[in-house]
Write a protein that holds these residues in place. Structure first.
Motif, mmCIF file in Angstrom:
data_model
loop_
_atom_site.group_PDB
_atom_site.id
_atom_site.type_symbol
_atom_site.label_atom_id
_atom_site.label_comp_id
_atom_site.label_asym_id
_atom_site.label_seq_id
_atom_site.Cartn_x
_atom_site.Cartn_y
_atom_site.Cartn_z
ATOM 1 N N GLU A 259 0.833 -1.206 0.000
ATOM 2 C CA GLU A 259 0.000 0.000 0.000
ATOM 3 C C GLU A 259 0.867 1.255 0.000
ATOM 4 O O GLU A 259 0.626 2.185 -0.767
ATOM 5 C CB GLU A 259 -0.926 0.014 1.213
ATOM 6 C CG GLU A 259 -2.139 -0.854 1.072
ATOM 7 C CD GLU A 259 -3.083 -0.715 2.255
ATOM 8 O OE1 GLU A 259 -4.183 -0.191 2.053
ATOM 9 O OE2 GLU A 259 -2.689 -1.124 3.368
ATOM 10 N N VAL A 260 1.874 1.278 0.856
ATOM 11 C CA VAL A 260 2.758 2.440 0.941
ATOM 12 C C VAL A 260 3.520 2.628 -0.374
ATOM 13 O O VAL A 260 3.614 3.740 -0.898
ATOM 14 C CB VAL A 260 3.728 2.308 2.130
ATOM 15 C CG1 VAL A 260 4.788 3.390 2.101
ATOM 16 C CG2 VAL A 260 2.958 2.349 3.441
ATOM 17 N N ALA A 261 4.045 1.533 -0.905
ATOM 18 C CA ALA A 261 4.790 1.618 -2.169
ATOM 19 C C ALA A 261 3.884 2.112 -3.292
ATOM 20 O O ALA A 261 4.313 2.903 -4.142
ATOM 21 C CB ALA A 261 5.375 0.250 -2.526
ATOM 22 N N ALA B 109 -3.161 0.557 -8.504
ATOM 23 C CA ALA B 109 -3.391 -0.891 -8.545
ATOM 24 C C ALA B 109 -2.606 -1.588 -7.428
ATOM 25 O O ALA B 109 -3.111 -2.521 -6.792
ATOM 26 C CB ALA B 109 -2.985 -1.451 -9.909
ATOM 27 N N LYS B 110 -1.387 -1.129 -7.196
ATOM 28 C CA LYS B 110 -0.568 -1.726 -6.138
ATOM 29 C C LYS B 110 -1.193 -1.473 -4.764
ATOM 30 O O LYS B 110 -1.146 -2.333 -3.884
ATOM 31 C CB LYS B 110 0.853 -1.163 -6.190
ATOM 32 C CG LYS B 110 1.833 -1.918 -5.307
ATOM 33 C CD LYS B 110 3.239 -1.375 -5.422
ATOM 34 C CE LYS B 110 3.887 -1.894 -6.682
ATOM 35 N NZ LYS B 110 5.327 -1.595 -6.750
ATOM 36 N N GLN B 111 -1.803 -0.312 -4.592
ATOM 37 C CA GLN B 111 -2.478 -0.012 -3.325
ATOM 38 C C GLN B 111 -3.644 -0.968 -3.097
ATOM 39 O O GLN B 111 -3.835 -1.466 -1.987
ATOM 40 C CB GLN B 111 -3.000 1.426 -3.334
ATOM 41 C CG GLN B 111 -1.924 2.465 -3.187
ATOM 42 C CD GLN B 111 -2.497 3.858 -3.222
ATOM 43 O OE1 GLN B 111 -3.296 4.198 -2.377
ATOM 44 N NE2 GLN B 111 -2.092 4.646 -4.209
ATOM 45 N N VAL B 112 -4.406 -1.216 -4.150
ATOM 46 C CA VAL B 112 -5.539 -2.143 -4.037
ATOM 47 C C VAL B 112 -5.035 -3.543 -3.707
ATOM 48 O O VAL B 112 -5.576 -4.223 -2.831
ATOM 49 C CB VAL B 112 -6.381 -2.146 -5.334
ATOM 50 C CG1 VAL B 112 -7.413 -3.250 -5.314
ATOM 51 C CG2 VAL B 112 -7.046 -0.786 -5.532
ATOM 52 N N GLU B 113 -3.995 -3.971 -4.406
ATOM 53 C CA GLU B 113 -3.417 -5.295 -4.155
ATOM 54 C C GLU B 113 -2.932 -5.412 -2.709
ATOM 55 O O GLU B 113 -3.173 -6.422 -2.034
ATOM 56 C CB GLU B 113 -2.247 -5.524 -5.112
ATOM 57 C CG GLU B 113 -1.576 -6.872 -4.974
ATOM 58 C CD GLU B 113 -0.371 -7.011 -5.885
ATOM 59 O OE1 GLU B 113 0.438 -7.914 -5.617
ATOM 60 O OE2 GLU B 113 -0.226 -6.236 -6.847
ATOM 61 N N GLY B 114 -2.283 -4.367 -2.224
ATOM 62 C CA GLY B 114 -1.808 -4.369 -0.847
ATOM 63 C C GLY B 114 -2.943 -4.408 0.152
ATOM 64 O O GLY B 114 -2.880 -5.107 1.164
#
Length: 56
Positions: free
Chosen positions: A12-14, A36-41
């Motif tokens: 989420e942070v990344a 998208a990376k935030q959602v995945e996290g």
């Protein structure tokens, strides 16, 4: 706290960093990838929360 909670939080942070970097540079692709990376996290963190709750 388990590994899924930790990894999810880190993703989420990344993702936030990647999204903001995309905003600053005007790179829409990076913004989308960051979101998208935030959602995945968030999904991974939620899964870790559920695992932790099931343990108790």
């Amino acid at each position: 706290m388990n590994k899924d909670q930790i990894k999810g939080s880190l993703k989420e942070v990344a993702g936030k960093v990647q999204e903001k970097t995309g905003e600053l540079t005007g790179n829409t692709s990076q913004q989308v990838k960051g979101a998208a990376k935030q959602v995945e996290g968030n999904v991974q963190k939620t899964y870790g929360d559920a695992k932790e709750a099931a343990k108790d």
